[in-house]
Design a protein around this motif. Structure first.
Motif, PDB file in Angstrom:
ATOM      1  N   ASP A  78      -1.895  -0.312  44.810  1.00  0.00           N
ATOM      2  CA  ASP A  78      -0.561  -0.518  44.260  1.00  0.00           C
ATOM      3  C   ASP A  78       0.002   0.765  43.676  1.00  0.00           C
ATOM      4  O   ASP A  78       1.182   1.094  43.859  1.00  0.00           O
ATOM      5  N   PHE A  79      -0.851   1.503  42.955  1.00  0.00           N
ATOM      6  CA  PHE A  79      -0.419   2.774  42.372  1.00  0.00           C
ATOM      7  C   PHE A  79      -0.642   3.959  43.314  1.00  0.00           C
ATOM      8  O   PHE A  79      -0.363   5.096  42.941  1.00  0.00           O
ATOM      9  N   ASN A  80      -1.204   3.666  44.502  1.00  0.00           N
ATOM     10  CA  ASN A  80      -1.546   4.710  45.474  1.00  0.00           C
ATOM     11  C   ASN A  80      -2.517   5.730  44.888  1.00  0.00           C
ATOM     12  O   ASN A  80      -2.418   6.928  45.130  1.00  0.00           O
ATOM     13  N   LYS A  81      -3.477   5.220  44.104  1.00  0.00           N
ATOM     14  CA  LYS A  81      -4.474   6.086  43.479  1.00  0.00           C
ATOM     15  C   LYS A  81      -5.840   5.391  43.506  1.00  0.00           C
ATOM     16  O   LYS A  81      -6.519   5.267  42.493  1.00  0.00           O
ATOM     17  N   ALA A  82      -6.239   4.955  44.718  1.00  0.00           N
ATOM     18  CA  ALA A  82      -7.505   4.237  44.847  1.00  0.00           C
ATOM     19  C   ALA A  82      -8.687   5.115  44.467  1.00  0.00           C
ATOM     20  O   ALA A  82      -9.720   4.616  44.020  1.00  0.00           O
ATOM     21  N   HIS A  83      -8.544   6.442  44.641  1.00  0.00           N
ATOM     22  CA  HIS A  83      -9.657   7.329  44.299  1.00  0.00           C
ATOM     23  C   HIS A  83      -9.882   7.399  42.789  1.00  0.00           C
ATOM     24  O   HIS A  83     -10.919   7.886  42.346  1.00  0.00           O
ATOM     25  N   GLN A  84      -8.912   6.928  41.998  1.00  0.00           N
ATOM     26  CA  GLN A  84      -9.065   6.906  40.545  1.00  0.00           C
ATOM     27  C   GLN A  84      -9.398   5.511  40.005  1.00  0.00           C
ATOM     28  O   GLN A  84      -9.488   5.316  38.796  1.00  0.00           O
ATOM     29  N   ALA A  85      -9.618   4.554  40.901  1.00  0.00           N
ATOM     30  CA  ALA A  85      -9.818   3.176  40.468  1.00  0.00           C
ATOM     31  C   ALA A  85     -11.069   3.031  39.608  1.00  0.00           C
ATOM     32  O   ALA A  85     -11.103   2.214  38.682  1.00  0.00           O
ATOM     33  N   SER A  86     -12.105   3.821  39.891  1.00  0.00           N
ATOM     34  CA  SER A  86     -13.340   3.703  39.106  1.00  0.00           C
ATOM     35  C   SER A  86     -13.116   4.105  37.648  1.00  0.00           C
ATOM     36  O   SER A  86     -13.897   3.734  36.774  1.00  0.00           O
ATOM     37  N   TYR A  87     -12.028   4.873  37.374  1.00  0.00           N
ATOM     38  CA  TYR A  87     -11.729   5.255  35.995  1.00  0.00           C
ATOM     39  C   TYR A  87     -11.408   4.030  35.129  1.00  0.00           C
ATOM     40  O   TYR A  87     -11.564   4.080  33.903  1.00  0.00           O
ATOM     41  N   LEU A  88     -10.936   2.942  35.755  1.00  0.00           N
ATOM     42  CA  LEU A  88     -10.654   1.729  34.990  1.00  0.00           C
ATOM     43  C   LEU A  88     -11.932   1.187  34.355  1.00  0.00           C
ATOM     44  O   LEU A  88     -11.930   0.743  33.208  1.00  0.00           O
ATOM     45  N   ARG A  91      -6.796  11.496  53.109  1.00  0.00           N
ATOM     46  CA  ARG A  91      -6.283  11.241  51.767  1.00  0.00           C
ATOM     47  C   ARG A  91      -5.803   9.800  51.635  1.00  0.00           C
ATOM     48  O   ARG A  91      -6.079   9.130  50.630  1.00  0.00           O
ATOM     49  N   GLN A  92      -5.099   9.294  52.635  1.00  0.00           N
ATOM     50  CA  GLN A  92      -4.594   7.925  52.590  1.00  0.00           C
ATOM     51  C   GLN A  92      -5.739   6.913  52.590  1.00  0.00           C
ATOM     52  O   GLN A  92      -5.687   5.906  51.868  1.00  0.00           O
ATOM     53  N   SER A 109      -6.304   4.327  49.395  1.00  0.00           N
ATOM     54  CA  SER A 109      -5.963   2.912  49.540  1.00  0.00           C
ATOM     55  C   SER A 109      -6.766   2.298  50.683  1.00  0.00           C
ATOM     56  O   SER A 109      -6.639   2.729  51.838  1.00  0.00           O
ATOM     57  N   THR A 110      -7.580   1.290  50.365  1.00  0.00           N
ATOM     58  CA  THR A 110      -8.354   0.621  51.414  1.00  0.00           C
ATOM     59  C   THR A 110      -7.485  -0.294  52.265  1.00  0.00           C
ATOM     60  O   THR A 110      -7.883  -0.675  53.372  1.00  0.00           O
ATOM     61  N   THR A 111      -6.306  -0.666  51.777  1.00  0.00           N
ATOM     62  CA  THR A 111      -5.446  -1.580  52.542  1.00  0.00           C
ATOM     63  C   THR A 111      -4.865  -0.923  53.789  1.00  0.00           C
ATOM     64  O   THR A 111      -4.369  -1.622  54.674  1.00  0.00           O
ATOM     65  N   ILE A 112      -4.951   0.401  53.883  1.00  0.00           N
ATOM     66  CA  ILE A 112      -4.409   1.085  55.051  1.00  0.00           C
ATOM     67  C   ILE A 112      -5.344   0.983  56.246  1.00  0.00           C
ATOM     68  O   ILE A 112      -4.936   1.175  57.396  1.00  0.00           O
ATOM     69  N   ILE A 113      -6.606   0.672  56.015  1.00  0.00           N
ATOM     70  CA  ILE A 113      -7.607   0.694  57.089  1.00  0.00           C
ATOM     71  C   ILE A 113      -7.245  -0.247  58.231  1.00  0.00           C
ATOM     72  O   ILE A 113      -7.305   0.143  59.412  1.00  0.00           O
ATOM     73  N   PRO A 114      -6.853  -1.517  57.980  1.00  0.00           N
ATOM     74  CA  PRO A 114      -6.516  -2.410  59.116  1.00  0.00           C
ATOM     75  C   PRO A 114      -5.324  -1.946  59.939  1.00  0.00           C
ATOM     76  O   PRO A 114      -5.162  -2.371  61.091  1.00  0.00           O
ATOM     77  N   THR A 115      -4.474  -1.063  59.399  1.00  0.00           N
ATOM     78  CA  THR A 115      -3.278  -0.620  60.116  1.00  0.00           C
ATOM     79  C   THR A 115      -3.538   0.600  60.986  1.00  0.00           C
ATOM     80  O   THR A 115      -2.650   1.014  61.734  1.00  0.00           O
ATOM     81  N   LEU A 116      -4.738   1.174  60.903  1.00  0.00           N
ATOM     82  CA  LEU A 116      -5.055   2.376  61.666  1.00  0.00           C
ATOM     83  C   LEU A 116      -5.353   2.041  63.123  1.00  0.00           C
ATOM     84  O   LEU A 116      -5.629   0.884  63.476  1.00  0.00           O
TER      85      LEU A 116
END
Length: 564
Positions: free
Chosen positions: A78-88, A485-486, A490-497
């Motif tokens: 949602d924030f386009n920052k999946a690589h920072q999600a573990s910071y939560l 980078r994408q 964001s893991t949601t981009i994987i099915p669209t590749l």
């Protein structure tokens, strides 16, 4: 001199063998004679109401933990920052790590009820702010505020339960409390995924707030534990809290974890001034922490006199290592099913249900076993072997692993972790004096939360570093870096590749997470080695026996010193 020692020895013997030693805690103490006091066992009704208030907060804390673990992917996307999600997870657990040891002292200053109400208040404020956070940075900060309260919920609950329950029965009550924890953890995953899929991830936080308010009211009305009269005033005790020790501890852990995260998630080099500077701050803070705890603090947050003892040291190290494993699993298993198996948030959260059910069963089994036998050493060793076996099974997951196998593989890990946590807590309490019980419990939770911080941050950092390397090996071309980078963000981009890129992304995630699971198995083996030195102590079955054992231990300590 010998006559004095003989007199003291006789006095200690009489005290230790007294049929009615003085009471330390009671729920509704009756007036006592000036000449004597007696142990007052709280009624079953009193205990039920007290534990209902405490366990409601534990349930909600566990619910929140797995909700967040399930929502990492959608929040990051949602924030386009999946690589920072573990910071939560890192920000929450780092805050817990800082405040957990303080609640041992605060529970003496504010009382058990006051400390728990403070913890629930901070947790509620932080959770509400998470639901309205406008950015990833604001959400991370809100999780840190929630952690200030989360650090006290489990600690104060454990201390209060130990106040009221004899040590031999303590494990069973710990197990019952962990059922509430397991229920919360079990419901959090699917509930978080369900709410996210239908209402968005923000509602998963906001929906918790009314229940936290109810928990606050229940604690305020029903948790009444009377403490013995203290000679110092509340202000004097508050001033003796080891604020400097807590600050240097959080600086040590926080600076090192931030350096590792910047290296792995943001692509900084080790030689970068920011990374090397943070590592330097961590080293200096660590040395300062050791000096403060050894030479300066009046009531240190981590008393070295306890950690220099065999059993407290062994249980602390073992708890740190098993907590690393438990929270690495908690955050990486949903990611595996989301990124590799392409499951929805709801289905990924559902995969944690067997783990949560096993937590409840493991806690109850450990409590039943210790109540029946009065022993805990073999239980501790066998359960850490279960953790090792579970992580070996996880490291063997691949595209051919059947679904039913994945449901079952995480069960021994949850069962073993819950049993191990219960038995080592009892081992630690049994090894220390009564006056050290609260701070020892705080130390136990300090090492656990430190392990949780390390488990989330290090596994996330290591996984991202491996993912970046694996993606660069599989994806090449003029736009490769942008695609990589994408995928990382964001893991949601994987099915669209395209099929080729999708396979490269899935394979990269699978290999990266499998490497994390292999590291978890290695840490589990170290935890097994760390648990071997734990000593077996007798577990008293009543408050009278426990008081007599405490008196005997107090009298044995001076005699040991004089003999040496």
């Amino acid at each position: 001199m010998s006559e004095t020692k003989s007199h003291d020895s006789e006095r200690c013997t009489l005290l230790a063998s007294s049929s009615r030693p003085p009471s330390y805690y009671s729920v509704n103490p009756a007036p006592l004679d000036a000449s004597e006091s007696k142990v007052l066992e709280p009624s079953a009704r009193d205990i039920r109401w007290v534990l209902a208030g405490l366990w409601s907060a534990v349930f909600l804390g566990a619910l929140d933990g797995t909700i967040v673990a399930t929502l990492l992917a959608p929040i990051g996307s949602d924030f386009n920052k999946a690589h920072q999600a573990s910071y939560l997870g890192t920000s929450y657990l780092l805050s817990v790590c800082c405040f957990t040891p303080l609640y041992g002292r605060l529970s003496d200053i504010l009382g058990r009820k006051g400390a728990m109400l403070l913890a629930i208040s901070l947790f509620t404020i932080g959770t509400a702010l998470c639901g309205v956070a406008p950015s990833m940075e604001a959400l991370i900060a809100a999780r840190a505020i929630a952690g200030m309260g989360g650090g006290g919920v489990m600690t104060v609950c454990s201390i209060t339960t130990t106040d009221l329950i004899p040590l031999r029965k303590r494990g069973l009550y710990q197990g019952l409390g962990n059922i509430m924890y397991g229920m919360g953890a079990g419901l959090g995953g699917p509930l978080g995924g369900l709410v996210n899929d239908h209402f968005g991830w923000r509602m998963a936080f906001l929906i918790q707030v009314p229940f936290l308010v109810i928990s606050f009211a229940l604690v305020a009305l029903k948790v009444n534990v009377k403490l013995p009269v203290q000679k110092r005033t509340a202000r004097e005790k508050f001033m003796r809290i080891d604020w400097l020790g807590s600050s240097t501890l959080v600086s040590t852990v926080g600076a090192s974890l931030l350096a590792i995260s910047l290296k792995s998630s943001e692509g900084y080099e080790w030689s970068d001034p920011i990374v090397s500077g943070l590592l330097g701050i961590s080293l200096v803070s660590c040395l300062a922490f050791l000096w403060v705890e050894t030479c300066w603090a009046v009531e240190p947050v981590m008393p070295m006199k306890l950690l220099l003892q065999r059993t407290p040291l062994a249980t602390s190290v073992a708890n740190l290592l098993t907590s690393v494993i438990a929270y690495s699993m908690l955050y990486n298993i949903p990611l595996y099913f989301s990124a590799v198996r392409a499951l929805t948030s709801t289905d990924s959260g559902m995969r944690l249900l067997p783990h949560s059910a096993a937590i409840s069963c493991g806690s109850i089994f450990a409590g039943w076993y210790m109540r029946r036998t009065g022993k805990f050493w073999w239980l501790t060793v066998y359960t850490v072997l279960l953790i090792l076996g579970a992580n070996i099974a996880l490291s063997m997951w691949d595209e051919n692993t059947p679904g039913w196998h994945m449901w079952l593989d995480i069960v021994p890990g949850g069962f073993g972790s819950a049993s191990f946590t219960t038995s080592t807590l009892i081992a630690l309490i049994a090894a220390v004096k009564k006056e050290d019980m609260a701070v020892a419990t705080g130390i136990s939770y300090l090492f656990r939360t430190t392990g949780q911080v390390l488990g989330v941050s290090l596994s996330g950092a290591f996984m991202q570093a491996q993912l970046l390397s694996n993606l660069r090996e599989r994806i090449r071309g003029p736009e490769a870096e942008e695609i990589i980078r994408q995928i990382r963000h964001s893991t949601t981009i994987i099915p669209t590749l395209s099929p080729e890129l999708r396979k490269a992304a899935v394979d990269s995630y699978a290999l990266s997470i499998r490497t994390v699971f292999v590291c978890q198995a290695a840490v589990a083996f170290l935890a097994f080695l760390a648990s071997l030195p734990i000593e077996e102590f007798p577990l008293p079955g009543s408050m009278q026996e426990q008081e007599a054992q405490d008196k005997h231990r107090e009298c044995a300590a001076p005699n040991t010193e004089s003999a040496t």
